[in-house]
Design an enzyme around this catalytic site. Structure first.
Site, PDB file in Angstrom:
ATOM      1  N   GLU A  58    -110.898   1.833 -30.507  1.00 57.13           N
ATOM      2  CA  GLU A  58    -110.214   0.800 -31.287  1.00 57.13           C
ATOM      3  C   GLU A  58    -111.163   0.068 -32.223  1.00 57.13           C
ATOM      4  O   GLU A  58    -111.093  -1.152 -32.393  1.00 57.13           O
ATOM      5  CB  GLU A  58    -109.519  -0.200 -30.345  1.00 57.13           C
ATOM      6  CG  GLU A  58    -108.444   0.437 -29.479  1.00 57.13           C
ATOM      7  CD  GLU A  58    -107.738  -0.555 -28.593  1.00 57.13           C
ATOM      8  OE1 GLU A  58    -106.509  -0.479 -28.464  1.00 57.13           O
ATOM      9  OE2 GLU A  58    -108.424  -1.422 -28.012  1.00 57.13           O
ATOM     10  N   GLU A  67     -99.046  -6.965 -19.842  1.00 56.49           N
ATOM     11  CA  GLU A  67     -98.973  -6.742 -21.283  1.00 56.49           C
ATOM     12  C   GLU A  67     -97.727  -5.963 -21.674  1.00 56.49           C
ATOM     13  O   GLU A  67     -97.144  -6.198 -22.738  1.00 56.49           O
ATOM     14  CB  GLU A  67    -100.225  -5.995 -21.751  1.00 56.49           C
ATOM     15  CG  GLU A  67    -100.252  -5.661 -23.218  1.00 56.49           C
ATOM     16  CD  GLU A  67    -101.525  -4.928 -23.622  1.00 56.49           C
ATOM     17  OE1 GLU A  67    -101.632  -4.535 -24.797  1.00 56.49           O
ATOM     18  OE2 GLU A  67    -102.422  -4.730 -22.765  1.00 56.49           O
ATOM     19  N   ASP A  87    -101.996   3.694 -21.764  1.00 57.48           N
ATOM     20  CA  ASP A  87    -102.432   2.297 -21.850  1.00 57.48           C
ATOM     21  C   ASP A  87    -101.552   1.369 -21.021  1.00 57.48           C
ATOM     22  O   ASP A  87    -100.773   0.599 -21.584  1.00 57.48           O
ATOM     23  CB  ASP A  87    -102.431   1.843 -23.316  1.00 57.48           C
ATOM     24  CG  ASP A  87    -103.061   0.468 -23.513  1.00 57.48           C
ATOM     25  OD1 ASP A  87    -103.781   0.007 -22.615  1.00 57.48           O
ATOM     26  OD2 ASP A  87    -102.824  -0.133 -24.573  1.00 57.48           O
TER      27      ASP A  87
END
Length: 741
Positions: free
Chosen positions: A330, A432, A404
């Site tokens: 990332e 998340e 993820d």
């Protein structure tokens, strides 16, 4: 709060001369009523701060039965860690039993509790208990007889084990367990049990849904919040022994002298509770704060810089744990920027901390924008060839699934694929992708599902748990990490039920073979009530909650369907963004004819990264579990499922079932009204209402979008979406908690 207010109003009158003559009978009555209401419950208002360490008075009959077993405390308090155990026992026993037992250096009455190690307690030394094999953290809890007195002994080889044993004893009391005839032996095979805080130096918490960072960097090192000690107590109570203080998307400033002084101050608070501090480091730090022109791990100047930095840190914090690194993922810098491997980068840092006994946790969460292959394959592709090339003090930190932290993923194929390299699990405790703070999603079943998954890497029974605890491949360095859900909210985690995920993570980190239901029951009894009429229905509700989230968000193996950046709410239509693998359409690949990501042998062949027996199951449409169908296969909308329904109908059923499951949870909770304090009851009730509305939003938006592609009618009896697709597409959420642009 009202109790305090009423007393505050009353005291000035009581202290004033002739106060009684000034109070009218009516006003006196108001005060009496307020104080009576306070005594009836408002004085005991709870805000969740005490977590599972509430230590509220037990029913008198139960407390009386326990008092005979804890009539005296015999334990040393010569060191900070021994003092921590003593303080916790005094706090806990005094709160639970309504009286604090006396402390002494020797057993003098029946029912004494003796705590310590053979080195710290002459009483325990004389018992000659077998503490071999307990390791640094293990402990015994035994019923014994000393000088003719029946006693309970908490013995360990090290003070931290005695502390853990003290918490275990209190847990037995909190959950109504028997403390007669005890013979318990507790050890852990997980050497590192770590919380990773994704906290930035400005107080922001990435993917944090419980307020800002609890670390007051601007006030450190001078002001040590009492909350830091309570944080350490909570972690020690479940065996967590490490904390990474800062975000994996690290700021190099954390390694500068002013911040290292702050880290030292926190380490001093945590040390009595057996918790070491670790830091996330930015690979380019030698450039950003060191004045070098390169961060090449094979450059001698870079190696010297890191060795000097490690020496500086350990001079301040001798028990510093080591470094956590996110590299070449990332956009983060890393060794690949210089044509080097992950092993080159990890080993350079490992050599720097090795003389001090430190370790490096190197994250395997990597994916490159330039990669044109399936993102789910990237970690395996990059790290599998490096097996056996890492230093002995490097742990490869691997996310539970290959994408993820989705509501459901198959286990990461790296588990079992790198026998020469110790791998540590990375779970996400913060939700998340599971509804942030307001959705009730107990993650114990998710953690258990992953840990018990059989990699088949060395034959049947090669579970993920046996990989990470070192048993399968004989590794001595073992570990597990959980991305923390902790913030400045008074209840720590954004809701009382989110505390259960912190608790479950810690308990499974200590023993990966515990079951999620038993942990949930333990937590409910400690946190809310030991009333069986409350415990069973609430535990049942918790155990169905994660599956409900999967149903209304990502059923049948769908994944990564949330809005980008904020990850709040559904956006399966989103094809925008700087890279394809940040968009939902990349993952579901739905069109007029079908849906799903083909990772079979005829697609990306991600199945080949698993051991042959597992790959064979995932690759075969007749064998693959429905839960992973669309993760590994692209199938037509009219594909016939095991239920007899078409795939499209099955998706609609699951989406609707998820909403219905939340409704059932709300109904269960409504029946609990009056069984716990009103404050925490009401907050959970309101949050379940939010969850039901947002579950319906997920259902309707997802169905509206997929129906726009396939043009198929809904199965009979199922309601259409409340709004047209354009409505759902128009929603935006730039300011939700934890947002990262």
């Amino acid at each position: 709060m009202l109790a305090i207010t009423a007393v505050g109003l009353f005291l000035p009158f009581r202290c004033a001369k002739h106060a009684g003559s000034r109070l009218t009978a009516a006003f006196r009555l108001v005060l009496v009523l307020v104080l009576a209401l306070s005594g009836a419950g408002l004085a005991h208002a709870e805000d969740g701060y005490d977590l599972w360490l509430r230590y509220r008075p037990l029913p008198e009959a139960q407390a009386a039965a326990y008092r005979g077993h804890v009539a005296q405390l015999v334990l040393p308090a010569a060191t900070p860690r021994q003092q921590a155990a003593r303080d916790e026992l005094l706090r806990g026993l005094g709160g639970l039993l309504g009286q604090t037992p006396p402390t002494s250096d020797a057993v003098s009455v029946d029912g004494a509790v003796v705590v310590g190690t053979p080195a710290s307690s002459p009483t325990i030394a004389r018992l000659r208990l077998d503490t071999r094999g307990l390791g640094h953290d293990g402990y015994l809890i035994r019923s014994a007889v000393i000088a003719g007195h029946p006693v309970t002994v908490v013995a360990a080889a090290d003070d931290v084990g005695a502390l853990y044993g003290a918490f275990h004893l209190l847990r037995l009391l909190q959950t109504g367990g028997s403390i007669a005839g005890l013979d318990l032996r507790e050890t852990t095979r997980m050497k590192l049990r770590v919380l990773d805080h994704w906290d930035d130096l400005n107080g922001h918490v990435e993917r944090g849904y419980a307020g800002n960072s609890i670390w007051g960097w601007q006030k450190l090192p001078d002001w040590l919040e009492p909350r830091y000690t309570d944080y350490a107590r909570a972690n020690a109570s479940i065996g967590i022994n490490g904390t990474v203080l800062n975000n994996v998307n690290a700021n190099a400033a954390i390694l500068t002298p002013p911040y290292l002084d702050k880290v030292k101050a926190l380490a001093g608070v945590f040390r009595p509770y057996g918790i070491r501090v670790y830091l996330s480091v930015k690979f380019s730090a030698p450039i950003e704060i060191g004045g070098l022109k390169t961060a090449d791990p094979l450059d001698p100047a870079v190696q010297r810089w890191w060795r000097a930095k490690a020496d500086e840190i350990y001079a301040l914090i001798p028990d510093f744990g080591g470094f956590l690194v996110k590299a070449n993922s990332e956009g983060q810098p890393g060794p690949q920027d210089y044509g080097r491997t992950h092993a080159d980068g990890a080993n350079m840092l490992a050599d720097a901390v090795a003389p001090h006994g430190g370790i490096v946790m190197w994250r395997a969460f990597v994916y490159s924008q330039a990669n044109t292959d399936d993102r789910a394959k990237q970690a395996y592709t990059e790290f599998k060839p490096l097996d056996g090339k890492f230093r002995a003090n490097v742990l490869l930190q691997v996310k539970n699934g290959p994408i993820d932290f989705q509501p459901r993923e198959p286990f990461n194929p790296l588990f079992g694929a790198m026998p020469k390299t110790p791998l540590m699990m990375e779970f996400q405790v913060t939700k998340e992708y599971l509804g942030f703070a307001t959705h009730l999603a107990y993650l114990g079943p998710l953690f258990e599902e992953t840990l018990r998954a059989d990699t088949m890497a060395r034959g049947k029974g090669s579970t993920v748990a046996r990989v990470i605890d070192g048993e399968l491949d004989g590794h001595a360095l073992t570990g597990i990490a959980g991305v923390a859900n902790i913030g400045t909210d008074r209840d720590w985690s954004g809701s009382d039920f989110n505390q259960a995920n912190w608790y479950a993570y810690g308990r499974l980190a200590w023993n990966p073979m515990l079951d999620a239901r038993s942990i949930a029951e333990e937590w409910v009894r400690m946190t809310f009530s030991d009333d069986a009429a409350f415990v069973k229905p609430v535990v049942d509700m918790m155990m169905q909650s994660r599956e409900a989230v999967v149903d209304y968000m990502t059923p049948l193996g769908l994944h990564h369907l949330m809005g980008k950046g904020h990850h709040y709410g559904p956006a399966p239509w989103d094809a925008s963004g700087p890279r394809a693998d940040w968009t939902p359409v990349y993952y579901h690949r739905a069109d007029h004819d079908g849906i799903g990501f083909d990772r079979s042998s005829s697609g990306s062949n991600a199945v080949a990264q698993y051991a042959p027996p597992v790959a064979g199951t995932f690759n075969d449409l007749s064998k693959i579990p429905d839960a992973y169908l669309l993760w590994f296969h692209h199938v037509p909308w009219n594909y016939r499922m095991r239920s007899g329904r078409t795939l499209w109908d099955e998706l609609v059923v699951h989406y609707t079932q998820g909403v219905d499951e939340v409704k059932q949870m709300r109904a269960t909770w409504q029946r609990m009204d009056g069984r716990i304090d009103a404050e925490r009851y009401r907050k959970a009730a309101v949050f379940l209402g939010i969850q039901e509305k947002e579950a319906l939003w997920w259902r309707d938006a997802s169905i509206a979008y997929f129906q726009s592609l396939n043009g198929l009618p809904l199965p009979a009896g199922y309601a259409p979406p409340q709004h047209p697709l354009s409505y759902y597409e128009s929603l935006s959420f730039p300011f939700v908690p934890g947002y990262r642009p």
